[in-house]
Write an enzyme that holds these catalytic residues in place. Structure first.
Site, PDB file in Angstrom:
ATOM      1  N   ARG A 172      -1.778  -0.828  -9.952  1.00  0.00           N
ATOM      2  CA  ARG A 172      -0.621  -1.688 -10.203  1.00  0.00           C
ATOM      3  C   ARG A 172      -1.081  -3.138 -10.375  1.00  0.00           C
ATOM      4  O   ARG A 172      -2.200  -3.483  -9.983  1.00  0.00           O
ATOM      5  CB  ARG A 172       0.321  -1.598  -8.992  1.00  0.00           C
ATOM      6  CG  ARG A 172       0.763  -0.180  -8.708  1.00  0.00           C
ATOM      7  CD  ARG A 172       0.912   0.066  -7.203  1.00  0.00           C
ATOM      8  NE  ARG A 172       1.095   1.493  -6.922  1.00  0.00           N
ATOM      9  CZ  ARG A 172       2.266   2.102  -6.898  1.00  0.00           C
ATOM     10  NH1 ARG A 172       3.367   1.403  -7.081  1.00  0.00           N
ATOM     11  NH2 ARG A 172       2.351   3.392  -6.673  1.00  0.00           N
TER      12      ARG A 172
ATOM     13  N   GLY B 276       0.847  -1.191   0.000  1.00  0.00           N
ATOM     14  CA  GLY B 276       0.000   0.000   0.000  1.00  0.00           C
ATOM     15  C   GLY B 276       0.875   1.229   0.000  1.00  0.00           C
ATOM     16  O   GLY B 276       2.080   1.153   0.229  1.00  0.00           O
TER      17      GLY B 276
ATOM     18  N   ASP C 249       8.529   6.120   7.806  1.00  0.00           N
ATOM     19  CA  ASP C 249       8.184   7.459   8.292  1.00  0.00           C
ATOM     20  C   ASP C 249       7.272   8.224   7.325  1.00  0.00           C
ATOM     21  O   ASP C 249       6.872   9.352   7.608  1.00  0.00           O
ATOM     22  CB  ASP C 249       9.456   8.270   8.571  1.00  0.00           C
ATOM     23  CG  ASP C 249      10.305   8.471   7.318  1.00  0.00           C
ATOM     24  OD1 ASP C 249       9.910   7.987   6.233  1.00  0.00           O
ATOM     25  OD2 ASP C 249      11.371   9.106   7.427  1.00  0.00           O
ATOM     26  N   GLY C 250       6.997   7.628   6.163  1.00  0.00           N
ATOM     27  CA  GLY C 250       6.120   8.290   5.206  1.00  0.00           C
ATOM     28  C   GLY C 250       6.778   9.441   4.456  1.00  0.00           C
ATOM     29  O   GLY C 250       6.124  10.151   3.692  1.00  0.00           O
TER      30      GLY C 250
ATOM     31  N   ARG D  95       3.526  13.612  -8.266  1.00  0.00           N
ATOM     32  CA  ARG D  95       3.581  12.686  -9.392  1.00  0.00           C
ATOM     33  C   ARG D  95       2.231  12.671 -10.101  1.00  0.00           C
ATOM     34  O   ARG D  95       1.191  12.680  -9.458  1.00  0.00           O
ATOM     35  CB  ARG D  95       3.934  11.293  -8.865  1.00  0.00           C
ATOM     36  CG  ARG D  95       3.982  10.220  -9.926  1.00  0.00           C
ATOM     37  CD  ARG D  95       4.778   9.024  -9.474  1.00  0.00           C
ATOM     38  NE  ARG D  95       4.100   8.228  -8.462  1.00  0.00           N
ATOM     39  CZ  ARG D  95       4.630   7.120  -7.927  1.00  0.00           C
ATOM     40  NH1 ARG D  95       5.827   6.712  -8.285  1.00  0.00           N
ATOM     41  NH2 ARG D  95       3.978   6.439  -7.018  1.00  0.00           N
TER      42      ARG D  95
ATOM     43  N   ASP E  37       4.274  -4.690  -7.567  1.00  0.00           N
ATOM     44  CA  ASP E  37       3.673  -3.431  -7.114  1.00  0.00           C
ATOM     45  C   ASP E  37       4.269  -2.235  -7.840  1.00  0.00           C
ATOM     46  O   ASP E  37       3.770  -1.113  -7.706  1.00  0.00           O
ATOM     47  CB  ASP E  37       3.848  -3.265  -5.594  1.00  0.00           C
ATOM     48  CG  ASP E  37       5.291  -3.443  -5.159  1.00  0.00           C
ATOM     49  OD1 ASP E  37       5.839  -4.539  -5.359  1.00  0.00           O
ATOM     50  OD2 ASP E  37       5.883  -2.490  -4.627  1.00  0.00           O
ATOM     51  N   ASN E  38       5.310  -2.455  -8.624  1.00  0.00           N
ATOM     52  CA  ASN E  38       5.915  -1.366  -9.375  1.00  0.00           C
ATOM     53  C   ASN E  38       5.635  -1.491 -10.870  1.00  0.00           C
ATOM     54  O   ASN E  38       6.368  -0.951 -11.701  1.00  0.00           O
ATOM     55  CB  ASN E  38       7.425  -1.320  -9.124  1.00  0.00           C
ATOM     56  CG  ASN E  38       7.746  -0.914  -7.696  1.00  0.00           C
ATOM     57  OD1 ASN E  38       6.929  -0.282  -7.030  1.00  0.00           O
ATOM     58  ND2 ASN E  38       8.923  -1.269  -7.218  1.00  0.00           N
TER      59      ASN E  38
END
Ligand code: AMP
Ligand code: MG
Length: 489
Positions: free
Chosen positions: A183, A90, A125-126, A176, A252-253
């Site tokens: 995905r 996620g 940490d995001g 972005r 996932d990419n």
């Protein structure tokens, strides 16, 4: 003077946020100390229907502290095979703020990468650091300049805060822009959750965005898979033809839109080497340059498995149907690759020996550690000279190859001028050379963005030799050693 955000041109129409909850979770971008715009992509802003002036003066929007009207910040759930191992993931540090409808009616996701923790952050940490976000901006824009489908970068804003990595690094957020952020791993997540209606809802959404013709097919799930196989075969062929190594082709990419996504440890080849690996974490070369088509099919097979429950009807028949689609990948890949290879050699007609001609050149380049980009960029001039160069380096093998190729070119109906023009449209003279990227990032880290801006300008126009790009055409100076990239967290 402050202007209202409406005047900026934001026009959000959010559809992903309407999908069932397990596919996403609300997310709130974190407030940061002193946001400042480092780079703003003005041509892209224009394409999106956004006014540049208010954006320049509103760094808050690029870190998520100011939300455009209609924004609904969410983090998307997905799973994925990372180096072959299945994991629930996620958006751990990316927040989708909305879907912008552009002046020509395109729908694109606007996402803030590095905007703080989400439900999916796990131990992270995001946050993101300036260097990797500037790198993604540069390389994604270079890909776009090369005409290769990719997510785009609208801006990088610094946060005025430090992020803790091996050492403290200045923090930044990348804005972005993507056709979508759906995905292969998003489908893996929906299939794994196995909640009633979830997979069909995701599929209907993805079909509407990326394969509208599949909606009317007898088996929409199969038609959708067919579309994704096609766009991925085309995409990976394009990567191979410019020497791009994605570096972390986890499921996932891989975007179902067919855009290149997630610029982490990616890099371009200098010397041609099918086994080239740049990523420090890719110890076994799973994502080596030459493995990319194989891995693409592996990932598409995971997509096919995830779609099976949505195919409907008899299970064996469903398996047969997706197998038949997957079986088309190699031919499709070969067709795209050969078409691109012919263009690189200046060939407009088809000869059964063209594949061998191209393959022999690659073999020769690999044996002699020839520079991938420079070798192809040099062909047009050789064609115009009409005679093979004298090369002592490769025991005359390159000369011999050129002789063969020139004979083949002589059978082209358009003659040398047409062939050279085709080659100049197909072979870039500049790519984001690793040493140049590092140089630009080092200067940026020291507070000087002019080196970055110059490189960016050159990469936006990569096919024409200009005085400005002359210094950027050459490979790395001797003594650079093997290039290594690190995962962009
Ligand atoms: P990537 O290797 O960039 O494709 O990321 C793999 C997963 O790790 C994704 O789910 C990311 O959202 C997550 N991730 C990467 N960096 C961070 C971070 N600093 N904080 C939270 N999650 C992260
Ligand atoms: Mg990723």
């Amino acid at each position: 003077m402050t202007r209202s955000l409406d005047e900026t041109g934001w026009r959000f129409d959010n559809t992903y946020a309407r999908l069932p909850e397990p596919l996403h979770a609300p997310a709130v971008p974190v407030a940061v100390r002193s946001p400042a715009v480092m780079v703003l992509n003005e041509p892209l802003a224009a394409e999106l229907g956004l006014e540049v002036e208010p954006l320049r003066n509103d760094a808050g929007v690029f870190v998520g502290m100011t939300l455009p009207p209609g924004a609904e910040p969410i983090a998307q759930a997905y799973a994925g095979h990372q180096f072959g191992h299945f994991t629930n993931l996620g958006d751990g540090r990316a927040i989708l703020i909305g879907e912008q409808i552009t002046p020509v009616g395109r729908r694109v996701d606007v996402q803030l990468k590095g905007a703080g923790r989400t439900r999916y952050s796990r131990g992270g940490d995001g946050r993101a650091a300036e260097g990797p976000m500037l790198r993604e901006f540069l390389i994604s824009e270079a890909m776009h300049g090369l005409g290769i489908p990719t997510t785009r970068s609208l801006a990088v804003a610094s946060t005025g805060e430090w992020v803790m990595r091996e050492s403290p690094l200045p923090g930044a957020v990348l804005t972005r822009v993507a056709a979508s952020h759906i995905r292969v791993g998003t489908f893996q997540f929906a299939a794994a959750v196995d909640a009633p209606g979830l997979l069909p809802a995701l599929l209907t959404h993805a079909i509407a965005r990326h394969a509208p013709e599949a909606a009317a097919a007898e088996a929409p799930a199969v038609a959708f898979l067919d579309r994704v196989v096609e766009v991925q075969a085309a995409l990976v062929a394009r990567w191979m033809l410019v020497g791009f190594v994605h570096g972390v082709m986890n499921t996932d990419n891989m975007a179902v839109s067919g855009e290149t996504i997630d610029y982490g440890p990616c890099a371009f080849l200098d010397v041609y080497d099918p086994a080239a690996v740049f990523s420090s974490i890719d110890q076994h070369g799973r994502y080596a340059y030459g493995n990319q088509p194989t891995i693409a099919l592996w990932n598409l097979t995971r997509l096919a498995e995830s779609l099976l429950p949505a195919v409907g009807g008899d299970e064996d028949a469903a398996i047969d149907a997706v197998r038949r689609v997957l079986a088309t990948f190699s031919d499709r890949y070969d067709r795209h690759h050969l078409a691109g290879a012919r263009a690189k050699l200046g060939l407009t007609t088809e000869d059964p020996d063209d594949r061998r001609l191209f393959g022999d050149l690659l073999g020769l380049m690999s044996d002699t550690a020839a520079d991938f980009t420079a070798t192809f960029a040099g062909l047009a001039a050789i064609a115009e000279s009409g005679k093979p160069p004298n090369d002592e380096h490769a025991d005359g093998r390159f000369s011999a190859w050129c002789g063969r190729w020139l004979q083949r070119l002589a059978r082209e109906p358009g003659g040398t001028t047409t062939a050279a023009a085709l080659m100049r449209r197909s072979n870039p003279v500049v790519i984001p050379r690793n040493h140049r990227v590092e140089e630009a990032l080092a200067a940026a880290a020291a507070g000087d963005l002019t080196v970055f801006e110059r490189l960016l300008a050159v990469l936006r126009d990569p096919f024409v030799e200009t005085p400005a790009n002359e210094p950027y055409r050459a490979g790395p100076p001797p003594g650079c050693g093997p290039y290594r990239t690190f995962c962009g967290t």
